[in-house]
Design a protein around this motif. Structure first.
Motif, PDB file in Angstrom:
ATOM      1  N   HIS A  52     -27.547  13.955   4.602  1.00 16.97           N
ATOM      2  CA  HIS A  52     -26.723  14.768   3.618  1.00 16.97           C
ATOM      3  C   HIS A  52     -26.305  15.677   3.980  1.00 16.97           C
ATOM      4  O   HIS A  52     -27.246  16.944   4.098  1.00 16.97           O
ATOM      5  CB  HIS A  52     -27.278  14.163   2.306  1.00 16.97           C
ATOM      6  N   PRO A  53     -25.427  16.351   4.602  1.00 18.10           N
ATOM      7  CA  PRO A  53     -24.836  17.783   5.581  1.00 18.10           C
ATOM      8  C   PRO A  53     -24.947  18.946   4.553  1.00 18.10           C
ATOM      9  O   PRO A  53     -25.805  19.358   5.576  1.00 18.10           O
ATOM     10  CB  PRO A  53     -22.825  17.821   5.814  1.00 18.10           C
ATOM     11  N   GLU A  54     -24.740  18.655   3.014  1.00 18.90           N
ATOM     12  CA  GLU A  54     -25.078  19.893   2.025  1.00 18.90           C
ATOM     13  C   GLU A  54     -26.529  20.479   2.462  1.00 18.90           C
ATOM     14  O   GLU A  54     -26.799  21.530   2.831  1.00 18.90           O
ATOM     15  CB  GLU A  54     -24.893  19.496   1.075  1.00 18.90           C
ATOM     16  N   PHE A  55     -27.664  19.359   2.640  1.00 15.76           N
ATOM     17  CA  PHE A  55     -29.057  19.689   3.128  1.00 15.76           C
ATOM     18  C   PHE A  55     -29.334  20.153   4.487  1.00 15.76           C
ATOM     19  O   PHE A  55     -30.478  20.656   4.675  1.00 15.76           O
ATOM     20  CB  PHE A  55     -29.952  18.436   2.667  1.00 15.76           C
ATOM     21  N   PHE A  56     -28.233  19.784   5.207  1.00 13.55           N
ATOM     22  CA  PHE A  56     -28.617  20.247   7.181  1.00 13.55           C
ATOM     23  C   PHE A  56     -28.682  20.982   7.163  1.00 13.55           C
ATOM     24  O   PHE A  56     -28.877  21.938   7.423  1.00 13.55           O
ATOM     25  CB  PHE A  56     -27.520  18.814   7.782  1.00 13.55           C
ATOM     26  N   MET A  57     -27.509  21.928   5.929  1.00 17.85           N
ATOM     27  CA  MET A  57     -26.720  22.895   6.435  1.00 17.85           C
ATOM     28  C   MET A  57     -27.737  24.109   5.738  1.00 17.85           C
ATOM     29  O   MET A  57     -28.309  25.285   6.808  1.00 17.85           O
ATOM     30  CB  MET A  57     -25.203  22.808   5.866  1.00 17.85           C
ATOM     31  N   VAL A  58     -28.364  23.472   4.551  1.00 19.86           N
ATOM     32  CA  VAL A  58     -29.010  25.026   3.933  1.00 19.86           C
ATOM     33  C   VAL A  58     -30.650  24.871   4.156  1.00 19.86           C
ATOM     34  O   VAL A  58     -31.030  26.007   4.432  1.00 19.86           O
ATOM     35  CB  VAL A  58     -28.974  24.481   2.437  1.00 19.86           C
ATOM     36  N   GLY A  59     -30.376  23.110   4.216  1.00 20.46           N
ATOM     37  CA  GLY A  59     -32.854  23.182   5.541  1.00 20.46           C
ATOM     38  C   GLY A  59     -32.457  23.809   7.055  1.00 20.46           C
ATOM     39  O   GLY A  59     -33.566  24.092   6.742  1.00 20.46           O
ATOM     40  N   ILE A  60     -31.524  23.406   7.347  1.00 19.25           N
ATOM     41  CA  ILE A  60     -32.102  23.683   8.831  1.00 19.25           C
ATOM     42  C   ILE A  60     -31.236  24.382   9.556  1.00 19.25           C
ATOM     43  O   ILE A  60     -31.523  25.286  10.449  1.00 19.25           O
ATOM     44  CB  ILE A  60     -31.727  21.979   9.716  1.00 19.25           C
ATOM     45  N   ILE A  61     -29.616  24.734   9.316  1.00 12.44           N
ATOM     46  CA  ILE A  61     -28.858  25.035  10.039  1.00 12.44           C
ATOM     47  C   ILE A  61     -29.501  26.901   9.505  1.00 12.44           C
ATOM     48  O   ILE A  61     -29.289  27.884  10.041  1.00 12.44           O
ATOM     49  CB  ILE A  61     -27.465  25.292  10.153  1.00 12.44           C
ATOM     50  N   ALA A  62     -28.824  27.308   8.234  1.00 14.50           N
ATOM     51  CA  ALA A  62     -29.209  28.640   7.894  1.00 14.50           C
ATOM     52  C   ALA A  62     -30.179  29.338   8.567  1.00 14.50           C
ATOM     53  O   ALA A  62     -29.935  30.008   8.738  1.00 14.50           O
ATOM     54  CB  ALA A  62     -29.442  28.493   5.903  1.00 14.50           C
ATOM     55  N   PRO A  63     -31.579  28.893   8.099  1.00 17.39           N
ATOM     56  CA  PRO A  63     -32.487  29.475   8.746  1.00 17.39           C
ATOM     57  C   PRO A  63     -32.397  29.645  10.712  1.00 17.39           C
ATOM     58  O   PRO A  63     -32.658  30.272  10.643  1.00 17.39           O
ATOM     59  CB  PRO A  63     -34.067  28.645   9.121  1.00 17.39           C
ATOM     60  N   ILE A 196     -25.302  43.255   3.259  1.00 16.01           N
ATOM     61  CA  ILE A 196     -25.950  43.895   1.427  1.00 16.01           C
ATOM     62  C   ILE A 196     -27.245  42.498   1.312  1.00 16.01           C
ATOM     63  O   ILE A 196     -27.774  43.751   0.811  1.00 16.01           O
ATOM     64  CB  ILE A 196     -25.307  43.733   0.625  1.00 16.01           C
ATOM     65  N   ALA A 197     -27.423  41.547   1.246  1.00 15.86           N
ATOM     66  CA  ALA A 197     -28.904  40.907   1.263  1.00 15.86           C
ATOM     67  C   ALA A 197     -28.971  41.026   1.987  1.00 15.86           C
ATOM     68  O   ALA A 197     -30.436  41.468   1.183  1.00 15.86           O
ATOM     69  CB  ALA A 197     -28.004  39.514   0.786  1.00 15.86           C
ATOM     70  N   GLY A 198     -28.743  41.396   2.730  1.00 15.24           N
ATOM     71  CA  GLY A 198     -29.980  42.029   4.488  1.00 15.24           C
ATOM     72  C   GLY A 198     -30.584  43.315   3.777  1.00 15.24           C
ATOM     73  O   GLY A 198     -31.613  42.831   4.151  1.00 15.24           O
ATOM     74  N   SER A 223     -40.214  35.604   3.809  1.00 16.25           N
ATOM     75  CA  SER A 223     -39.154  35.615   4.982  1.00 16.25           C
ATOM     76  C   SER A 223     -38.337  34.587   5.059  1.00 16.25           C
ATOM     77  O   SER A 223     -37.392  34.669   5.554  1.00 16.25           O
ATOM     78  CB  SER A 223     -40.174  36.571   6.426  1.00 16.25           C
ATOM     79  N   LEU A 224     -39.062  33.982   4.989  1.00 17.52           N
ATOM     80  CA  LEU A 224     -38.651  32.009   5.629  1.00 17.52           C
ATOM     81  C   LEU A 224     -37.539  32.361   4.148  1.00 17.52           C
ATOM     82  O   LEU A 224     -37.055  30.712   4.204  1.00 17.52           O
ATOM     83  CB  LEU A 224     -39.993  31.316   5.386  1.00 17.52           C
ATOM     84  N   MET A 225     -38.438  32.353   3.310  1.00 13.36           N
ATOM     85  CA  MET A 225     -37.334  31.619   2.023  1.00 13.36           C
ATOM     86  C   MET A 225     -36.234  32.806   2.098  1.00 13.36           C
ATOM     87  O   MET A 225     -35.681  32.059   1.633  1.00 13.36           O
ATOM     88  CB  MET A 225     -38.017  32.106   0.637  1.00 13.36           C
ATOM     89  N   THR A 226     -36.164  33.576   2.340  1.00 15.16           N
ATOM     90  CA  THR A 226     -35.050  34.287   2.569  1.00 15.16           C
ATOM     91  C   THR A 226     -33.270  34.036   3.040  1.00 15.16           C
ATOM     92  O   THR A 226     -32.286  33.964   2.420  1.00 15.16           O
ATOM     93  CB  THR A 226     -35.213  36.199   4.269  1.00 15.16           C
ATOM     94  N   PRO A 227     -33.905  32.982   4.075  1.00 18.19           N
ATOM     95  CA  PRO A 227     -31.902  32.418   4.707  1.00 18.19           C
ATOM     96  C   PRO A 227     -31.932  31.465   3.518  1.00 18.19           C
ATOM     97  O   PRO A 227     -30.262  31.330   3.288  1.00 18.19           O
ATOM     98  CB  PRO A 227     -32.408  32.063   5.645  1.00 18.19           C
ATOM     99  N   PHE A 228     -32.452  31.630   2.806  1.00 16.92           N
ATOM    100  CA  PHE A 228     -31.905  29.855   1.698  1.00 16.92           C
ATOM    101  C   PHE A 228     -31.250  30.380   1.235  1.00 16.92           C
ATOM    102  O   PHE A 228     -30.329  30.727   0.179  1.00 16.92           O
ATOM    103  CB  PHE A 228     -33.065  29.106   1.550  1.00 16.92           C
ATOM    104  N   ALA A 244     -23.210  34.724   6.550  1.00 13.05           N
ATOM    105  CA  ALA A 244     -23.960  35.564   5.484  1.00 13.05           C
ATOM    106  C   ALA A 244     -25.501  35.406   6.391  1.00 13.05           C
ATOM    107  O   ALA A 244     -25.855  36.550   6.061  1.00 13.05           O
ATOM    108  CB  ALA A 244     -24.009  34.832   3.974  1.00 13.05           C
ATOM    109  N   VAL A 245     -26.083  34.518   6.798  1.00 18.02           N
ATOM    110  CA  VAL A 245     -26.942  34.087   7.010  1.00 18.02           C
ATOM    111  C   VAL A 245     -27.191  35.491   8.659  1.00 18.02           C
ATOM    112  O   VAL A 245     -28.506  36.008   9.043  1.00 18.02           O
ATOM    113  CB  VAL A 245     -27.897  32.816   7.796  1.00 18.02           C
ATOM    114  N   VAL A 246     -26.715  34.938   9.503  1.00 25.38           N
ATOM    115  CA  VAL A 246     -25.816  35.544  10.742  1.00 25.38           C
ATOM    116  C   VAL A 246     -26.171  37.204  11.028  1.00 25.38           C
ATOM    117  O   VAL A 246     -27.259  37.495  11.145  1.00 25.38           O
ATOM    118  CB  VAL A 246     -25.106  35.381  11.801  1.00 25.38           C
ATOM    119  N   ALA A 247     -25.327  37.886   9.875  1.00 22.87           N
ATOM    120  CA  ALA A 247     -25.436  39.075   9.298  1.00 22.87           C
ATOM    121  C   ALA A 247     -26.525  39.862   8.669  1.00 22.87           C
ATOM    122  O   ALA A 247     -27.109  40.788   9.398  1.00 22.87           O
ATOM    123  CB  ALA A 247     -24.347  39.805   8.403  1.00 22.87           C
TER     124      ALA A 247
END
Length: 394
Positions: A52-63, A196-198, A223-228, A244-247
């Motif tokens: 599932h691409p959505e889970f892939f992006m938020v669960g793996i790519i974001a962190p 801003i969020a960072g 810290s681990l939950m922040t990128p999600f 956003a997560v990179v910034a």
């Protein structure tokens, strides 16, 4: 229970690939991870596996992207604004347009909008794949800095172009002005939200540290939950979650370098935890790539041998053209690697071959819709490909 077994086996496959790499380090670790993923498909649990691409992006790519931002050398990044705009915006859009037009010229039977979607898929470079492949390889510092900056920020360009092209294909309507507005909102909105969020999350984490909250049970999980959280907030507001997560990661890294997260113990434990998590997730990405290979192969087998060869030649031509575009972009000094001096042939060549693709490309390819006009998307595409690629009829 099935989800537990899936995750557990992915982790086991990643660990085994790391063990094999320790014994036979001459072959890149990525290939071992892909091979282990391919072997997982022998198990009934992974047959016809759908990611599932959505889970892939938020669960793996974001962190992973957040961690890349944390480890970015801010001093280099501050001097690379021109490089970021040149490579991550201008070059990314130009590459998508050139490749999309070329693909439509080569196979006119495929709608132009879908060709642009294909071009957008192969446009973004990947910092994870780049660092994996260039590990142990000495690159000129100016080239390495440009490629790293590009891979951190050009994902949004590819994703916006992909979404616009796919929307045009599904609706039959295209608006340049709307697409430009969407790009500006997604790109710069993602950066602003991330900054801003960072800052907000850094202030909150600093507050928790000053209150002597337990490091292992409070600070590290926070810290681990922040990128999600930041990714989901940005996507909910219609902006790029990746940027956003990179910034936000860069903000975290900058504050850590200034010792604003107080105690050495917090920094050491947090850094070690992120190192373990990022290595594990990075391995899982390529294991998943190996898991998806049988599905790709099974979709190719029913095609005629002639069509398969034509598609393979087209894929080779697309990547060759992309390399030429990147080479000319560097050689014509649009990047300004050496300020006012033109780039050398070696530097331009390294820029051309340094556009390594990975997780974002895989994610966008897996984001193609499952249905189209009430039919399976793959069936619709096979109906297009049932005619010769050289056909010019619509």
């Amino acid at each position: 229970m099935e989800a537990f077994y899936l995750v557990a086996l992915l982790i086991v496959a990643t660990i085994i690939s790391n063990m094999v790499y320790t014994v036979f380090p001459k072959i890149p670790l990525t290939f071992y991870q892909i091979a282990c993923g391919f072997l997982l498909t022998l198990l009934p649990l992974f047959r016809d596996y759908t990611l599932h691409p959505e889970f892939f992006m938020v669960g793996i790519i974001a962190p992973l992207m957040f961690n890349d931002g944390r480890n970015t050398d801010v001093s280099h990044l501050g001097n690379a604004f021109h490089h970021i705009m040149s490579m991550a915006v201008y070059l990314a859009i130009l590459t998508a347009v050139v490749i999309g037009t070329f693909a439509h010229t080569m196979m006119a039977i495929i709608p132009l909008s879908l060709c642009f979607a294909l071009a957008a898929i192969v446009t973004p470079t990947d910092s994870l794949a780049f660092s994996s492949i260039t590990e142990g390889v000495s690159l000129p510092e100016n080239v390495s800095t440009v490629l790293e900056s590009e891979s951190l920020f050009n994902d949004a360009s590819g994703i916006v172009v992909f979404n616009l092209a796919l929307s045009s294909f599904l609706t039959g309507q295209f608006s340049f002005s709307k697409g430009l507005i969407n790009f500006i909102i997604s790109f710069f909105g993602g950066l602003i939200i991330g900054l801003i969020a960072g800052l907000a999350f850094v202030k909150l984490q600093t507050f928790l540290v000053n209150k002597s909250m337990d490091t292992s049970s409070v600070i590290v999980p926070f810290s681990l939950m922040t990128p999600f959280a930041i990714y989901l907030i940005s996507e909910h507001l219609g902006c790029s979650g990746i940027l956003a997560v990179v910034a936000a990661g860069i903000v975290y890294g900058l504050n850590q370098s200034r010792l604003k997260l107080t105690t050495t113990n917090v920094r050491l434990v947090t850094g070690a935890t992120w190192s373990i998590v990022s290595n594990l997730l990075n391995g899982i990405v390529f294991v998943l790539l190996g898991v998806t290979l049988p599905t790709v192969i099974s979709n190719i087998i029913p095609l005629s041998s002639t069509l398969t060869i034509e598609l393979a030649c087209l894929a080779f031509a697309i990547y060759l053209l992309m390399g030429i575009v990147r080479f000319l972009w560097a050689k014509l000094n649009f990047i300004r690697l050496n300020r006012d001096q033109p780039s050398t042939m070696k530097e331009a060549f390294l820029i051309a071959i340094g556009g390594v693709h990975g997780t974002i490309t895989l994610s966008m390819a897996l984001s193609l819709p499952l249905t189209l006009s009430g039919h399976a998307f793959l069936i619709e595409m096979k109906s297009y490909l049932s005619q010769p690629l050289s056909s010019s009829s619509a």
